[in-house]
Design an enzyme around this catalytic site. Sequence first.
Site, PDB file in Angstrom:
ATOM      1  N   CYS A 102       1.460  -1.423  -0.116  1.00  0.00           N
ATOM      2  CA  CYS A 102      -0.237  -0.044  -0.432  1.00  0.00           C
ATOM      3  C   CYS A 102       0.682   0.955  -0.054  1.00  0.00           C
ATOM      4  CB  CYS A 102      -1.258   0.151   0.630  1.00  0.00           C
ATOM      5  SG  CYS A 102      -1.881  -1.247   1.304  1.00  0.00           S
ATOM      6  N   THR A 189       7.803  -0.078   6.009  1.00  0.00           N
ATOM      7  CA  THR A 189       7.002  -1.980   5.390  1.00  0.00           C
ATOM      8  C   THR A 189       7.720  -2.735   4.352  1.00  0.00           C
ATOM      9  OG1 THR A 189       5.611  -0.892   7.196  1.00  0.00           O
ATOM     10  CG2 THR A 189       4.448  -2.572   5.449  1.00  0.00           C
ATOM     11  N   GLU A 255       9.190  -4.974   8.515  1.00  0.00           N
ATOM     12  CA  GLU A 255       8.908  -3.581   8.754  1.00  0.00           C
ATOM     13  C   GLU A 255      11.531  -3.385   8.648  1.00  0.00           C
ATOM     14  OE1 GLU A 255       6.327  -4.130  10.627  1.00  0.00           O
ATOM     15  OE2 GLU A 255       5.907  -2.667   9.409  1.00  0.00           O
ATOM     16  N   HIS A 290      -2.840   6.977   2.839  1.00  0.00           N
ATOM     17  CA  HIS A 290      -2.298   5.829   4.309  1.00  0.00           C
ATOM     18  C   HIS A 290      -3.495   5.547   5.313  1.00  0.00           C
ATOM     19  CE1 HIS A 290       0.387   2.603   4.433  1.00  0.00           C
ATOM     20  NE2 HIS A 290       1.000   3.005   5.247  1.00  0.00           N
TER      21      HIS A 290
END
Lengths: 481, 84
Positions: A102, A189, A255, A290
């Site tokens: 994303c 991420t 991450e 986001h």
Amino acid sequence: MMTRQEYIDSLKKLNLDVWLLGEKVEDPTTHPIIVPSMNSVAMTYELAQHPEYEDLMTATSNLTGQKVNRFTHIHQSAQDLVKKVKMQRLLGQKTGSCFQRCVGMDAANAIYSTTFECDKAHGTNYFERFVEYWKMIQEKDLTVDGAMTDPKGDRGLSPSQQADPDLYLRVVERRPDGIVVRGSKAHQTGMVNSHEVVVMPTVAMKEQDKDYAVAFALPCDAKGIFMIYGRQSCDTRKLEHNDLDVGNAQFGGHEALVIFDDVFVPNDRIFMDGEYDFAGMLVERFASYHRQSYGGCKVGVGDVLIGAAATIAEYNGAQKASHIKDKLIEMTHLNETLYCCGISCSCEGCETASGNWYVDGLLANVCKQNVTRFPYEIARLAEDIAGGIMVTMPSKQDWDNEKLRPYIDKYLRGVACVPTENRMRMLRLIENITLGTAAVGYRTESMHGAGSPQAQRIMIARQSNLEHKKKLAKDIAGIKE
Amino acid sequence: MNLRVVYCGGCNPFYDRVGLVRRILTDERVRELSGTAGPDALLAVSGCSRSCAKRIPALDGEVRIAVNDATDPETIIRTLVEMR
């Protein structure tokens, strides 16, 4: 568009510099701690190949006219924004974890509109550069890491005031053919599973910070970039090669702390260099997109957790208890409230000057503010329904021991018709999401990802239209001023 | 030239939409536009960035001017005058 296998094969061709538990990772695509997170990204490719998911997973590019994975799409309508959220919910449901793709989509849409407006103000040509770059991303169907968060050092000081000037990523050299950058991006991420990284500034800036007002793109294996993989709670269970105790053996998130150690960026990949007056716009737009995203992905993971809680209630023989039913209702209510926020900020989106569509900023921030709270309550209720055995249960190694297994099987059975191992698997899944590796995504990332709670409250205050509300109250109260 | 004004629904306006339109319509230069040659104009006035008034269709031949914030009325007046 790439298939799942083509995506994995393409990662193998990269020469990523990845470090995990103090050692260099020779092949991230086969490392047992990393593979589940790669599988989550791979699912974004796999579902796009299925006709039953095509409507959400693909879109028609405004740049090329071609069918593209929606994770690379530049939103062309409010309906596109809605479909984005629905796609994210779907991916959360299919992976029970963070699927990582994303951030690149949100970065692209923020940079698209910001570079357009920056060019109008400054006479630069960043928009054209970015469009050409993003066409390549769409055509090759690449995964892009969106890198915003700097380490930030002393939070009371601006980038240029820090004792160590590298605590915000910055330009250290300007050449005729490009720039050299130094710094770091934290909490990245999906970086290890990405082909490209798009870097953006992390805060609004003033003139003295202009060397920090920089946005650009690079291949993740560019010379000078290396990644230090973030630890997750219970991560080394993945090294035990047992699929029970990990809770979710197939999927995960990750991450990384990413270092940019004097990295060269060629001119055609620079999208901001010194236009400090547009740093704030880029940060705000990325953050709002986001914050919308979380109204989809966390809801999908929430669906899995609610399903796990309802299933363990059945395995425990408690599904008919009124308080259990009520807790499942409450979990659903909270989860769907998050979804309402994700959908509403999409429906109320608007067209930018560049032609792409942007979420409603107030509602996107309300969405994320709720995400900082509700998953915690949903997790608490799941733990309540699961019972204490979720965290006191023997290991898979004990289950595999022929002396111990009959006792575990006998004493950990719930209802007689459900195998003990099934009950253990469901409890481990709840553990995974609420306090294991997936809790990184479902809990603390819900708190701090896309900005910590106070960041949303500042944005909510700015857009609350309080004067209008005061006038409404005065009109009804009969006050004339 | 005719000037038609349409508004969004006004659920959460961030400025005085009606006041802005009043200042435009009462300007002498705009009043003089009525009946002159030139394309008709549709002033689509929204109260916020959601720009709901933009979704109201223009009639054939109308040129749309969209407003969604407390723009200086002089900017809109100049646009209208230049359309003549």
